[in-house]
Design a protein around this motif. Structure first.
Motif, PDB file in Angstrom:
ATOM      1  N   ALA A  68      -4.872  -5.670  -1.272  1.00  0.00           N
ATOM      2  CA  ALA A  68      -5.188  -4.754  -0.179  1.00  0.00           C
ATOM      3  C   ALA A  68      -4.009  -3.839   0.132  1.00  0.00           C
ATOM      4  CB  ALA A  68      -5.584  -5.542   1.067  1.00  0.00           C
ATOM      5  N   TYR A  69      -2.803  -4.384   0.111  1.00  0.00           N
ATOM      6  CA  TYR A  69      -1.626  -3.569   0.380  1.00  0.00           C
ATOM      7  C   TYR A  69      -1.417  -2.548  -0.734  1.00  0.00           C
ATOM      8  CZ  TYR A  69       2.942  -2.385   2.288  1.00  0.00           C
ATOM      9  OH  TYR A  69       4.003  -1.716   2.849  1.00  0.00           O
ATOM     10  N   GLY A  70      -1.611  -2.971  -1.975  1.00  0.00           N
ATOM     11  CA  GLY A  70      -1.508  -2.029  -3.084  1.00  0.00           C
ATOM     12  C   GLY A  70      -2.531  -0.919  -2.966  1.00  0.00           C
ATOM     13  N   LEU A  71      -3.758  -1.253  -2.580  1.00  0.00           N
ATOM     14  CA  LEU A  71      -4.825  -0.271  -2.447  1.00  0.00           C
ATOM     15  C   LEU A  71      -4.515   0.737  -1.341  1.00  0.00           C
ATOM     16  CD1 LEU A  71      -7.661   0.692  -3.268  1.00  0.00           C
ATOM     17  CD2 LEU A  71      -8.591  -0.923  -1.587  1.00  0.00           C
ATOM     18  N   THR A  72      -4.129   0.244  -0.174  1.00  0.00           N
ATOM     19  CA  THR A  72      -3.844   1.159   0.934  1.00  0.00           C
ATOM     20  C   THR A  72      -2.622   2.022   0.640  1.00  0.00           C
ATOM     21  OG1 THR A  72      -2.596  -0.608   2.065  1.00  0.00           O
ATOM     22  CG2 THR A  72      -4.911  -0.325   2.676  1.00  0.00           C
ATOM     23  N   THR A  73      -1.633   1.460  -0.048  1.00  0.00           N
ATOM     24  CA  THR A  73      -0.443   2.247  -0.405  1.00  0.00           C
ATOM     25  C   THR A  73      -0.811   3.385  -1.349  1.00  0.00           C
ATOM     26  OG1 THR A  73       0.998   0.317  -0.138  1.00  0.00           O
ATOM     27  CG2 THR A  73       1.851   2.151  -1.445  1.00  0.00           C
ATOM     28  N   LEU A  74      -1.624   3.089  -2.357  1.00  0.00           N
ATOM     29  CA  LEU A  74      -2.049   4.131  -3.288  1.00  0.00           C
ATOM     30  C   LEU A  74      -2.893   5.194  -2.589  1.00  0.00           C
ATOM     31  CD1 LEU A  74      -3.010   2.055  -6.466  1.00  0.00           C
ATOM     32  CD2 LEU A  74      -0.986   3.486  -6.133  1.00  0.00           C
ATOM     33  N   ALA A  86       4.980  -6.035  -5.018  1.00  0.00           N
ATOM     34  CA  ALA A  86       6.233  -5.290  -5.144  1.00  0.00           C
ATOM     35  C   ALA A  86       6.372  -4.265  -4.023  1.00  0.00           C
ATOM     36  CB  ALA A  86       6.293  -4.604  -6.507  1.00  0.00           C
ATOM     37  N   ALA A  87       5.260  -3.593  -3.721  1.00  0.00           N
ATOM     38  CA  ALA A  87       5.298  -2.590  -2.643  1.00  0.00           C
ATOM     39  C   ALA A  87       5.564  -3.245  -1.287  1.00  0.00           C
ATOM     40  CB  ALA A  87       3.981  -1.820  -2.616  1.00  0.00           C
ATOM     41  N   MET A  88       4.980  -4.403  -1.041  1.00  0.00           N
ATOM     42  CA  MET A  88       5.225  -5.118   0.215  1.00  0.00           C
ATOM     43  C   MET A  88       6.701  -5.442   0.369  1.00  0.00           C
ATOM     44  SD  MET A  88       2.106  -7.783   1.025  1.00  0.00           S
ATOM     45  CE  MET A  88       2.237  -8.699  -0.490  1.00  0.00           C
ATOM     46  N   ILE A  89       7.280  -5.960  -0.697  1.00  0.00           N
ATOM     47  CA  ILE A  89       8.694  -6.342  -0.654  1.00  0.00           C
ATOM     48  C   ILE A  89       9.571  -5.109  -0.433  1.00  0.00           C
ATOM     49  CG2 ILE A  89      10.588  -7.286  -2.037  1.00  0.00           C
ATOM     50  CD1 ILE A  89       8.441  -9.089  -3.382  1.00  0.00           C
ATOM     51  N   TRP A  90       9.237  -4.011  -1.106  1.00  0.00           N
ATOM     52  CA  TRP A  90      10.044  -2.792  -1.021  1.00  0.00           C
ATOM     53  C   TRP A  90       9.918  -2.117   0.340  1.00  0.00           C
ATOM     54  CZ3 TRP A  90      13.916  -0.555  -3.445  1.00  0.00           C
ATOM     55  CH2 TRP A  90      14.184   0.798  -3.218  1.00  0.00           C
ATOM     56  N   ARG A  91       8.694  -2.017   0.855  1.00  0.00           N
ATOM     57  CA  ARG A  91       8.442  -1.221   2.059  1.00  0.00           C
ATOM     58  C   ARG A  91       8.518  -2.038   3.348  1.00  0.00           C
ATOM     59  NH1 ARG A  91       3.008   1.850   1.571  1.00  0.00           N
ATOM     60  NH2 ARG A  91       3.944   3.154   3.198  1.00  0.00           N
ATOM     61  N   ALA A  92       8.010  -3.277   3.302  1.00  0.00           N
ATOM     62  CA  ALA A  92       7.953  -4.080   4.530  1.00  0.00           C
ATOM     63  C   ALA A  92       9.144  -5.015   4.680  1.00  0.00           C
ATOM     64  CB  ALA A  92       6.645  -4.876   4.575  1.00  0.00           C
ATOM     65  N   ARG A  93      10.020  -5.042   3.701  1.00  0.00           N
ATOM     66  CA  ARG A  93      11.257  -5.830   3.743  1.00  0.00           C
ATOM     67  C   ARG A  93      10.968  -7.312   4.000  1.00  0.00           C
ATOM     68  NH1 ARG A  93      14.287  -2.627   0.765  1.00  0.00           N
ATOM     69  NH2 ARG A  93      14.332  -0.486   1.584  1.00  0.00           N
ATOM     70  N   ALA A  94      11.563  -7.861   5.057  1.00  0.00           N
ATOM     71  CA  ALA A  94      11.442  -9.317   5.297  1.00  0.00           C
ATOM     72  C   ALA A  94       9.987  -9.723   5.478  1.00  0.00           C
ATOM     73  CB  ALA A  94      12.259  -9.719   6.515  1.00  0.00           C
ATOM     74  N   ARG A  95       9.214  -8.895   6.184  1.00  0.00           N
ATOM     75  CA  ARG A  95       7.798  -9.217   6.381  1.00  0.00           C
ATOM     76  C   ARG A  95       7.052  -9.248   5.051  1.00  0.00           C
ATOM     77  NH1 ARG A  95       5.385  -5.267   8.526  1.00  0.00           N
ATOM     78  NH2 ARG A  95       7.068  -3.740   8.469  1.00  0.00           N
ATOM     79  N   GLY A  96       7.360  -8.252   4.210  1.00  0.00           N
ATOM     80  CA  GLY A  96       6.712  -8.178   2.913  1.00  0.00           C
ATOM     81  C   GLY A  96       7.112  -9.311   1.984  1.00  0.00           C
ATOM     82  N   VAL A  97       8.380  -9.695   2.037  1.00  0.00           N
ATOM     83  CA  VAL A  97       8.843 -10.825   1.218  1.00  0.00           C
ATOM     84  C   VAL A  97       8.081 -12.083   1.599  1.00  0.00           C
ATOM     85  CG1 VAL A  97      10.799 -12.358   0.765  1.00  0.00           C
ATOM     86  CG2 VAL A  97      11.138  -9.880   0.764  1.00  0.00           C
ATOM     87  N   TYR A  98       7.959 -12.316   2.902  1.00  0.00           N
ATOM     88  CA  TYR A  98       7.269 -13.522   3.367  1.00  0.00           C
ATOM     89  C   TYR A  98       5.791 -13.504   2.966  1.00  0.00           C
ATOM     90  CZ  TYR A  98       5.629 -17.184   6.523  1.00  0.00           C
ATOM     91  OH  TYR A  98       5.055 -18.320   7.050  1.00  0.00           O
ATOM     92  N   ALA A  99       5.125 -12.341   3.129  1.00  0.00           N
ATOM     93  CA  ALA A  99       3.710 -12.237   2.762  1.00  0.00           C
ATOM     94  C   ALA A  99       3.514 -12.457   1.262  1.00  0.00           C
ATOM     95  CB  ALA A  99       3.161 -10.875   3.178  1.00  0.00           C
TER      96      ALA A  99
END
Length: 519
Positions: free
Chosen positions: A333-339, A285-298
């Motif tokens: 990993a993205y959730g961990l680094t975001t927190l 969810a954080a990837m999609i919200w913060r990284a936009r198109a890149r996060g959606v694809y990941a």
């Protein structure tokens, strides 16, 4: 100048971290690699690769052509030619591909989710007990993961370029990775799930079907048709029955323990920590919200294949989702680094301080889960017979015992390939009414039930029956033809169990003169 120096330092740190992760992956994968016995599925690949090395033909011991895993077999064949078919030699390529995947994970994820999350994911790949388990198998799954990472990475580079000319090489990479993927495992067609959905979303956002995204959808659809055609061309009768008829859309072949719709989600939660499962969902969810198109694809790189496996294919095994596993780790990993980034910032107000304390407690509990998962990886590296990949039956001891005494005696087994490998020969297999693929693999007709077994024993005054617990004493009882109650009773009444030769999951029975002589 200062910026160049900072970039150089960052590059050195990246290389050190990823290099250290690679060393860890190799160490955990290679340690005690020959300790567990090779099991049936590994020995299918060994047999086909040995056939390629010796005859140039991809064939099972029966002579039946076999093309599932072709690329892996082509990798394994020269190793067998040089080093033989020992456990360490045939498992070594999987260790190598697992180490390569650590590097590819960082390479693919860095432009998608950023440097920090990519570094954490690379280290996570090296330490994950699921990755370590599959790195220690003579199977194609780490190679399949390699090709998926290349496919996802190449497609993103194709999607980012602005000119058609610049897109040609990445497009060739996407195509090559998919074709090699299908030549490695038939379910590689699922590779197209993430790029396909991503392009559909971008085409919908563009609100025109004249965009390059619409063209990409058409191109990916054409690639899908090529993959389906390739699958149909390569499959033998047994594979077609298993993959298309029984395991295809809707899936007629459903095991009772895996019929639950959310089986894959439960497996991840129960085997790789509920905390990391929650973190992966939050990270997506954080990837999609913060990284936009890149996060959606990941995010789609993992959840896209999961959707297909969950809702379209009823035949379920955890290994079917393993190729996409790096992107599950990426989400965690993205959730961990975001927190961690959020915790590092000042927290004015009691509400934020309370939230920070709750997150810190969650991360502490997550750390304990990470320690326990790391211990599982170490246990696998010590040569454990049971890992997150499979449970290895202990064939080596029982077969060696029978081999030393089998001159002039018949050898019957439930599992042709392991006994052929460790005992040197198999005369017949039983019961053929349940595992028909053994006939395709061995070329032997098989003994169907008790009546035929009685006749076979009468015709062979001395012999051994080597029974894998999973295929015999476990007694499926899922269907009338799979109920072994009569078979088990007859074997136990007319053969003698050799305790000294049996292992925890392989039982040796003897009859006739063999039974008398082994008392």
């Amino acid at each position: 100048m200062a910026q160049e120096s900072a970039r150089a330092r960052a590059a050195w740190v990246d290389a050190a971290c990823v290099g250290g992760a690679v060393v860890l992956a190799i160490a955990l994968g290679a340690a005690n690699l020959g300790a567990p016995s090779l099991w049936h599925d590994e020995l299918v690949h060994v047999a086909v690769a040995q056939s390629i090395a010796e005859t140039g033909r991809a064939a099972l011991p029966s002579g039946e052509p076999y093309y599932n895993g072709t690329i892996f077999h082509l990798v394994l064949a020269p190793i067998i030619r040089l080093f033989g078919t020992g456990e360490v030699a045939v498992r070594a390529p999987s260790v190598l591909f697992s180490a390569i995947n650590v590097v590819l994970t960082f390479w693919v994820l860095k432009p998608l989710v950023g440097r920090n999350a990519a570094l954490v994911a690379a280290v996570g790949m090296a330490l994950s007990p699921w990755n370590v388990a599959w790195a220690r198998q003579a199977r194609f799954y780490t190679l399949h993961q390699t090709l998926y990472l290349l496919h996802i990475g190449a497609f993103w580079r194709m999607a980012e370029v602005k000119s058609l000319r610049a897109a040609i090489m990445p497009a060739l990479g996407v195509t090559l990775a998919l074709v090699l993927g299908v030549l490695t495992s038939y379910h590689a067609i699922i590779f197209l799930a993430a790029p396909g959905v991503y392009c559909l979303l971008r085409a919908s956002a563009a609100r025109t079907w004249k965009s390059r995204w619409a063209a990409s959808v058409i191109g990916l659809g054409a690639l899908g048709l090529v993959a389906i055609g390739l699958m149909q061309w390569l499959m033998n009768t047994v594979d077609r029955q298993a993959v298309i008829v029984n395991g295809g859309l809707g899936g007629a072949l459903v095991f009772a323990e895996r019929e639950h719709r959310w089986y894959y989600f439960d497996w991840l939660r129960l085997n790789l920590s509920t905390g990391f499962f929650v973190l992966a969902i939050a990270g997506s969810a954080a990837m999609i919200w913060r990284a936009r198109a890149r996060g959606v694809y990941a995010a789609l790189a993992f959840w896209g294949p999961m959707f297909v496996l969950t809702f379209l294919i009823g035949y379920r095994w955890p290994r079917f989702m393993f190729f996409a596993y790096p992107f599950y780790i990426a989400a965690s990993a993205y959730g961990l680094t975001t927190l961690c980034e959020w915790l590092a910032r000042p927290k004015p107000g009691w509400a934020r301080k309370l939230a920070a304390a709750a997150i810190a407690a969650f991360l502490l509990r997550l750390g304990w889960s990470a320690v326990r998962l790391g211990a599982d990886s170490v246990e696998a590296a010590r040569g454990a017979h049971t890992t997150l990949a499979t449970q290895h039956p202990d064939w080596r001891g029982p077969c060696a015992w029978v081999k030393a005494r089998a001159e002039g005696a018949a050898i019957v087994t439930t599992s042709y390939l392991p006994v052929k490998y460790y005992a040197g020969r198999v005369d017949e297999w039983y019961p053929s009414r349940v595992v028909p693929w053994e006939a395709v693999e061995s070329g032997l007709p098989g003994i169907e039930g008790v009546a035929q077994l009685r006749e076979y024993v009468a015709a062979h005054p001395r012999g051994y029956f080597i029974a894998e617990w999973w295929r015999f004493e476990r007694n499926y009882k899922d269907a009338p033809w799979a109920d072994f109650s009569e078979d088990i009773a007859w074997v136990q009444a007319h053969m003698r169990r050799i305790d000294e030769a049996s292992s925890r999951d392989v039982t040796v029975y003897a009859w006739g003169e063999a039974s008398d002589g082994d008392r």
